[in-house]
Design a protein around this motif. Structure first.
Motif, PDB file in Angstrom:
ATOM      1  N   ALA A  50       0.836  -1.198   0.000  1.00 26.64           N
ATOM      2  CA  ALA A  50       0.000   0.000   0.000  1.00 26.64           C
ATOM      3  C   ALA A  50       0.874   1.253   0.000  1.00 26.64           C
ATOM      4  O   ALA A  50       0.823   2.054   0.926  1.00 26.64           O
ATOM      5  CB  ALA A  50      -0.935  -0.007   1.207  1.00 26.64           C
ATOM      6  N   PRO A  51       1.701   1.447  -1.070  1.00 33.97           N
ATOM      7  CA  PRO A  51       2.618   2.601  -1.096  1.00 33.97           C
ATOM      8  C   PRO A  51       1.944   3.961  -0.883  1.00 33.97           C
ATOM      9  O   PRO A  51       2.517   4.808  -0.193  1.00 33.97           O
ATOM     10  CB  PRO A  51       3.250   2.499  -2.496  1.00 33.97           C
ATOM     11  CG  PRO A  51       3.117   1.062  -2.864  1.00 33.97           C
ATOM     12  CD  PRO A  51       1.827   0.605  -2.262  1.00 33.97           C
ATOM     13  N   PRO A  52       0.744   4.231  -1.443  1.00 32.70           N
ATOM     14  CA  PRO A  52       0.172   5.569  -1.276  1.00 32.70           C
ATOM     15  C   PRO A  52      -0.115   5.927   0.177  1.00 32.70           C
ATOM     16  O   PRO A  52      -0.109   7.097   0.544  1.00 32.70           O
ATOM     17  CB  PRO A  52      -1.132   5.501  -2.087  1.00 32.70           C
ATOM     18  CG  PRO A  52      -0.941   4.367  -3.039  1.00 32.70           C
ATOM     19  CD  PRO A  52      -0.106   3.384  -2.309  1.00 32.70           C
ATOM     20  N   THR A  53      -0.380   4.928   0.998  1.00 35.27           N
ATOM     21  CA  THR A  53      -0.700   5.195   2.408  1.00 35.27           C
ATOM     22  C   THR A  53       0.483   4.910   3.330  1.00 35.27           C
ATOM     23  O   THR A  53       0.336   4.954   4.554  1.00 35.27           O
ATOM     24  CB  THR A  53      -1.905   4.333   2.844  1.00 35.27           C
ATOM     25  OG1 THR A  53      -1.610   2.958   2.630  1.00 35.27           O
ATOM     26  CG2 THR A  53      -3.155   4.719   2.083  1.00 35.27           C
ATOM     27  N   GLU A  54       1.655   4.642   2.753  1.00 39.25           N
ATOM     28  CA  GLU A  54       2.816   4.237   3.556  1.00 39.25           C
ATOM     29  C   GLU A  54       3.144   5.219   4.682  1.00 39.25           C
ATOM     30  O   GLU A  54       3.307   4.809   5.835  1.00 39.25           O
ATOM     31  CB  GLU A  54       4.040   4.040   2.667  1.00 39.25           C
ATOM     32  CG  GLU A  54       5.294   3.671   3.452  1.00 39.25           C
ATOM     33  CD  GLU A  54       6.533   3.604   2.581  1.00 39.25           C
ATOM     34  OE1 GLU A  54       7.598   3.223   3.090  1.00 39.25           O
ATOM     35  OE2 GLU A  54       6.436   3.955   1.382  1.00 39.25           O
ATOM     36  N   PRO A  55       3.256   6.537   4.411  1.00 34.25           N
ATOM     37  CA  PRO A  55       3.624   7.440   5.516  1.00 34.25           C
ATOM     38  C   PRO A  55       2.601   7.451   6.637  1.00 34.25           C
ATOM     39  O   PRO A  55       2.967   7.555   7.819  1.00 34.25           O
ATOM     40  CB  PRO A  55       3.727   8.808   4.837  1.00 34.25           C
ATOM     41  CG  PRO A  55       3.016   8.679   3.541  1.00 34.25           C
ATOM     42  CD  PRO A  55       3.134   7.257   3.137  1.00 34.25           C
ATOM     43  N   TYR A  56       1.332   7.322   6.296  1.00 36.68           N
ATOM     44  CA  TYR A  56       0.291   7.323   7.318  1.00 36.68           C
ATOM     45  C   TYR A  56       0.311   6.039   8.134  1.00 36.68           C
ATOM     46  O   TYR A  56       0.096   6.058   9.351  1.00 36.68           O
ATOM     47  CB  TYR A  56      -1.085   7.525   6.661  1.00 36.68           C
ATOM     48  CG  TYR A  56      -1.162   8.802   5.851  1.00 36.68           C
ATOM     49  CD1 TYR A  56      -1.361  10.033   6.468  1.00 36.68           C
ATOM     50  CD2 TYR A  56      -1.002   8.775   4.470  1.00 36.68           C
ATOM     51  CE1 TYR A  56      -1.423  11.210   5.728  1.00 36.68           C
ATOM     52  CE2 TYR A  56      -1.052   9.936   3.718  1.00 36.68           C
ATOM     53  CZ  TYR A  56      -1.263  11.152   4.352  1.00 36.68           C
ATOM     54  OH  TYR A  56      -1.300  12.318   3.625  1.00 36.68           O
TER      55      TYR A  56
END
Length: 559
Positions: free
Chosen positions: A206-212
């Motif tokens: 889930a790269p798009p949500t990685e920082p979250y």
């Protein structure tokens, strides 16, 4: 003149289904929710404002687009456009902590989008509709969990999950968004183990949500006393946000670092980080985030003996939580304020704040917190007994104090069996022990031998005797367990129990591993059980089981 939004049926009527350019355009429409100009460029501009973050500018753009959409003749595609705009407005209002405004926008969006569910659409038109409905449901999940309505949030989450199964999520974007939302809901309920497991699994794909997700894992580790791991996750989250240009995300990481420092007992560092975060949130008008910072700073001030500073910060935090409609958070602040008022001897203010908090907890079904409030009130009654000669009325005053203290103590003691983590159980056990100490003091003061005997029987039933003294918690530590720590049993209201090695370890130091049995005090059938009236009062007042269904006879000593 602005173009009318593309008709839902037209989205499924390409000139040449085999043309690669048309296929790319159709894919872009499905992924990007294309409505034509000036809406597509307007959506892109508003999203850039959100990432800056410049939330007022984003709301201005969306407001202008909505006014334009409302000037069009009513049709299903126009309804979808309006619903999409209202959904995005609601999302920005959530970020700006305008929860009442977000509730109105999200509600209007759902009404519009659901209202065209039965309209015939081509595959791409249906995909647009599903995308908008899904993002609005996820916004509703966030709204409900932030206002403490966790069961309703779970229902909205289930609806979103069911909707996701109806269309292909080739890049996994929507699956990742739903997964992140589910992690947040688990964290709000302090189901730390489940939240960590899910977030770790999502990180791999889930790269798009990685920082979250990294930020979430940092909070989980900080909440379960793993501070080095927490800092590692926060550092990775900040780096990922920086790479993506998500400045708003970096600000949340800052406040979560402050939370970790507070949990670790590094008060100077926590105060510094909270002050920095508060300055940012105040500048951006994020009232709820600012209130969280003020609540934490109030706790630090109280720990340092700054009663005036703690009172001022608590009052400011409470006003902001009430302003944005964060009812549970506001009640927690009121409870904290009540404790501060008690410590400085302002009993009337303590009672006012405590009752206000209790009313909210009762309405939202947070019954463990109701028990905490009642315990606080019972302590004030004991304090009054110590300060004032009640004369012939002392027995009635003691009975009144016990009627509050004992059911609350039984409930707080029983509450720990609902928690899956040792950390949560330990927090509530410490609070329950302090509550029971109050009960014993009241019973001894009244020289009620029968009650004392039943208390001892209840406390010993179901527990192994400790062969050595156990260590006690730091008396200076503030016992204020999280409001939503409860982990609900999946199938029924039966309390959870420890098992295996954990049960053996707990029993070895004299701790119960399950709620105690009923102690039958009479040989007659249907006779009285130990603390019967108080157990019944606790179960009615706090809506939970206090003892198990098992009955064991009281065995009087023989000489």
């Amino acid at each position: 003149m602005p173009e009318d939004p593309q008709d839902l049926d037209d989205l499924d009527d390409p000139d040449d289904p085999d043309d690669p350019d048309d296929a790319a355009e159709r894919e872009g429409q499905a992924a990007g929710l294309s409505y034509g100009e000036p809406f597509d460029s307007g959506f892109a501009l508003a999203e850039r404002h959100q990432l800056t973050p410049d939330l007022p500018a984003a709301l201005t753009v969306y407001g202008e687009l909505l006014a334009m959409a409302e000037s069009f003749e009513d049709s299903p595609d126009v309804q979808l456009l309006r619903g999409h705009l209202l959904s995005d407005i609601g999302t920005v209002q959530l970020a700006a902590t305008d929860l009442p405004g977000a509730a109105l926008s999200i509600g209007r969006s759902l009404d519009l989008v659901r209202g065209i569910a039965s309209v015939p659409m081509g595959p791409n038109g249906r995909r647009l509709w599903q995308e908008v409905l899904l993002k609005t449901l996820l916004a509703r999940v966030e709204l409900l969990r932030r206002t403490g309505r966790f069961d309703e949030a779970q229902e909205a989450m289930d609806e979103a999950t069911a909707l996701l199964s109806e269309f292909d999520d080739l890049e996994g974007l929507r699956t990742a968004e739903i997964g992140l939302s589910r992690v947040h809901l688990l964290m709000d309920r302090s189901a730390w183990g489940a939240a960590e497991e899910l977030a770790s699994a999502l990180l791999t794909d889930a790269p798009p949500t990685e920082p979250y997700l990294l930020d979430c894992l940092g909070v989980v580790c900080a909440s379960t006393v793993r501070f080095e791991q927490a800092e590692d996750y926060f550092a990775r989250a900040e780096e990922a946000h920086l790479t993506l240009g998500h400045h708003a995300g970096r600000q949340q990481v800052l406040s979560h670092r402050a939370y970790a420092a507070l949990r670790a007992g590094h008060l100077d560092r926590a105060e510094e980080l909270y002050a920095e975060a508060a300055e940012i949130f105040e500048r951006q008008g994020q009232a709820e985030d600012l209130a969280v910072c003020e609540q934490a700073r109030a706790a630090i001030a109280a720990h340092r003996g700054d009663a005036a500073g703690a009172a001022a910060l608590t009052a400011s935090s409470l006003a902001r939580f009430q302003q944005v409609g964060a009812a549970i958070a506001a009640a927690d602040t009121m409870l904290m304020g009540a404790r501060h008022a008690y410590e400085r001897g302002d009993i009337d203010e303590m009672k006012r704040l405590a009752q206000g908090a209790r009313d909210v907890y009762q309405e939202r079904g947070v019954y463990e917190r109701c028990a905490q409030v009642d315990l606080m009130l019972a302590r004030t009654l004991e304090d009054n007994l110590n300060r004032t000669d009640h004369g012939v009325h002392e027995r009635a005053s003691l009975a009144n104090a016990l009627s509050l203290a004992l059911p609350a103590a039984l409930t707080l003691e029983a509450a720990r069996y609902d928690f899956a983590t040792a950390h949560a159980r330990s927090q509530w056990l410490q609070l329950a022990n302090e509550a029971m100490q109050l009960v014993f003091r009241l019973a001894l003061r009244g020289n009620d031998q029968g009650l004392i005997f039943e208390l001892v029987e209840h406390r010993c039933a179901g527990a192994s005797l400790a062969l050595s003294r156990t260590s006690t918690a730091d008396k200076a530590a503030a016992v204020f367990p999280d409001a939503a720590m409860k982990t609900y049993a999946p199938d029924d209201d039966a309390p959870l129990t420890l098992g295996g090695i954990a049960a053996e370890a707990a029993a070895s130091v004299g701790l119960r591993v399950a709620p105690p049995p009923k102690i039958v005090m009479s040989a007659e059938a249907g006779g009285r059980t130990a603390l019967q009236e108080y157990v019944q009062a606790a179960e009615f007042r706090y809506h939970r089981r206090i003892v198990s269904e098992e009955e064991v006879p009281f065995c009087p000593p023989t000489f």
